[in-house]
Motif scaffolding. Structure first.
Motif, mmCIF file in Angstrom:
data_model
loop_
_atom_site.group_PDB
_atom_site.id
_atom_site.type_symbol
_atom_site.label_atom_id
_atom_site.label_comp_id
_atom_site.label_asym_id
_atom_site.label_seq_id
_atom_site.Cartn_x
_atom_site.Cartn_y
_atom_site.Cartn_z
ATOM 1 N N UNK A 145 42.455 -1.731 8.319
ATOM 2 C CA UNK A 145 41.763 -2.671 9.718
ATOM 3 C C UNK A 145 41.398 -1.122 10.436
ATOM 4 N N UNK A 146 40.945 -0.264 9.751
ATOM 5 C CA UNK A 146 40.135 0.966 10.684
ATOM 6 C C UNK A 146 38.496 0.254 10.468
ATOM 7 N N UNK A 147 37.536 0.240 11.777
ATOM 8 C CA UNK A 147 36.366 -0.409 11.809
ATOM 9 C C UNK A 147 35.555 0.633 10.074
ATOM 10 N N UNK A 148 35.440 1.875 9.910
ATOM 11 C CA UNK A 148 35.057 2.703 9.626
ATOM 12 C C UNK A 148 34.953 1.619 8.198
ATOM 13 N N UNK A 160 21.225 7.741 4.688
ATOM 14 C CA UNK A 160 21.553 7.852 5.849
ATOM 15 C C UNK A 160 21.967 6.277 6.193
ATOM 16 N N UNK A 161 21.856 5.452 6.054
ATOM 17 C CA UNK A 161 23.127 4.098 5.774
ATOM 18 C C UNK A 161 24.349 4.440 5.339
ATOM 19 N N UNK A 162 25.192 5.692 4.522
ATOM 20 C CA UNK A 162 25.809 6.492 5.160
ATOM 21 C C UNK A 162 27.345 6.821 5.850
ATOM 22 N N UNK A 163 26.333 7.538 6.451
ATOM 23 C CA UNK A 163 26.033 8.018 8.369
ATOM 24 C C UNK A 163 26.491 7.067 8.978
ATOM 25 N N UNK A 164 25.842 5.660 8.936
ATOM 26 C CA UNK A 164 25.380 5.048 10.120
ATOM 27 C C UNK A 164 26.851 4.215 10.165
ATOM 28 N N UNK A 165 27.202 3.898 8.966
ATOM 29 C CA UNK A 165 28.514 2.984 8.411
ATOM 30 C C UNK A 165 29.463 3.675 9.916
ATOM 31 N N UNK A 166 29.408 5.294 9.780
ATOM 32 C CA UNK A 166 30.950 5.469 9.991
ATOM 33 C C UNK A 166 30.122 5.829 11.543
#
Length: 396
Positions: A295-298, A372-378
């Protein structure tokens, strides 16, 4: 069961009956609407059976549609352009388990004798308010019994789909299946393999939507041999009972319920000739079925990015199977409601922005957008034009 003195028949149907009667033809209300009316569920879609031939029906009414004229059915359009089916009294001359060759000139009783179950072989004259029930259908409605008209084995040999219809009626109304009818269903079940996938699909999906108990409906398919013929992926009863019991009270979505009831549901839907959209939906759910793992948001954001619209279906299925909301469910809902960026298209920069800072079109552009998406998902707060362009320069 004592029938009501009269039934409340819609005026457009009465108008059609009056026209047929004035031309010297019999006109009786028949079919599921009469059955349902006797059970207290008034229907507006009432079919008529008549002594008039299809040609005569088409001559009598200005606006008609040959919806099944080969089998004696003409659609008559009323003033509101609503279609009402009018079918000539008929007898089966020849059947192959899927289709029948019929002859006209039959009587009403002969027409009722070719129907599948006694509860569907009841007729009501809308002008004279007479009832015709030669096979005891009203008594079977009162007793809660699905019984074949006449010889059950003969009825199912005429059209094997009647087996699936009988299972659906039993599950919809909570009726028992009369023993001789049940025995004939089981004996005739191998013939189900000869039916078209589309007809089987329609019965499966109608049953899922209408059954009082989904567990009983699937058990009937399993025990009658229908699942063996068409749904070998149907899960065992022990694995289904609790989940289907929970789903009984939910809105009925046949694609979701197929996913709940069957292993490899996408393959099942493909076999049943479901629509491309329905198959694609099931495939997306199966790809995402494992859930985010925590259930971690990332973790949930990363999973949502890959699951796409399937996340709601996966959440519902998990709740039905486990009896509780998955821990990640509220987290996913919160992320989606908040509008966190989950796709390339949600990024604050596009191809033109990246070209301006030296990112070449083609594969390099795709790799940069993915990074970039990978960084934004985090870290969703990085989804600003300035922050992403700075990251793009670092990646270049």
């Amino acid at each position: 069961m004592t029938p009501p003195a009269t039934l409340d028949i819609p005026e457009p149907v009465l108008a059609i009956a009056r026209t047929l009667d004035a031309a010297g033809h019999e006109a009786w209300c028949v079919g599921g609407a009469i059955r349902d009316a006797l059970l207290g569920d008034r229907q507006s879609d009432v079919d008529l059976a008549t002594s008039a031939t299809p040609d005569e029906v088409q001559r009598l009414f200005r606006h008609t549609v040959p919806v099944g004229v080969r089998f004696g059915t003409v659609g008559v359009l009323d003033r509101d352009r609503r279609l009402h089916e009018v079918t000539t009294f008929r007898q089966d001359v020849e059947t192959d388990g899927r289709h029948a060759v019929v002859r006209y000139g039959a009587s009403l009783d002969e027409d009722l004798a070719r129907r599948d179950f006694t509860i569907n072989a009841i007729a009501y004259h809308p002008l004279r308010h007479e009832w015709r029930d030669p096979f005891g259908g009203r008594a079977d409605l009162e007793a809660g019994v699905v019984r074949a008209v006449g010889d059950p084995a003969a009825r199912f040999r005429e059209d094997y789909l009647r087996i699936l219809r009988g299972l659906r009626f039993a599950a919809r109304f909570g009726f028992a299946i009369e023993p001789a009818t049940w025995a004939a269903m089981v004996a005739a079940a191998p013939g189900l393999a000869h039916l078209s996938a589309e007809r089987v699909r329609d019965e499966w999906m109608k049953g899922l939507v209408s059954a009082r108990s989904l567990a009983r409906f699937t058990a009937l398919w399993r025990d009658a041999g229908a699942a063996r013929a068409w749904l070998p992926e149907l899960r065992p009863a022990a694995a289904l009972e609790a989940a289907l019991g929970r789903a009984d009270a939910e809105p009925r979505d046949p694609v979701l319920l197929t996913l709940l009831a069957c292993e490899q549901a996408a393959a099942v839907l493909r076999r049943l000739r479901a629509s491309n959209a329905e198959v694609a939906r099931a495939e997306a759910v199966e790809r995402a079925a494992a859930g985010p793992g925590s259930a971690d948001e990332v973790a949930v954001r990363r999973w949502l990015a890959s699951a796409g619209d399937a996340w709601r279906d996966v959440r519902w299925l998990a709740a039905m199977r486990d009896g509780v909301e998955p821990a990640w469910g509220p987290v996913a809902a919160r992320i989606v409601e908040r509008g966190d960026p989950l796709t390339r298209g949600a990024l604050a920069v596009g191809g033109a922005d990246l070209r301006a800072v030296g990112v070449a079109p083609g594969p390099a552009m795709g790799r940069t957008l993915d990074a970039l998406l990978d960084r934004v998902l985090e870290r969703p707060e990085l989804n600003t034009r300035d922050a992403l362009l700075a990251l793009a320069r670092e990646l270049a």
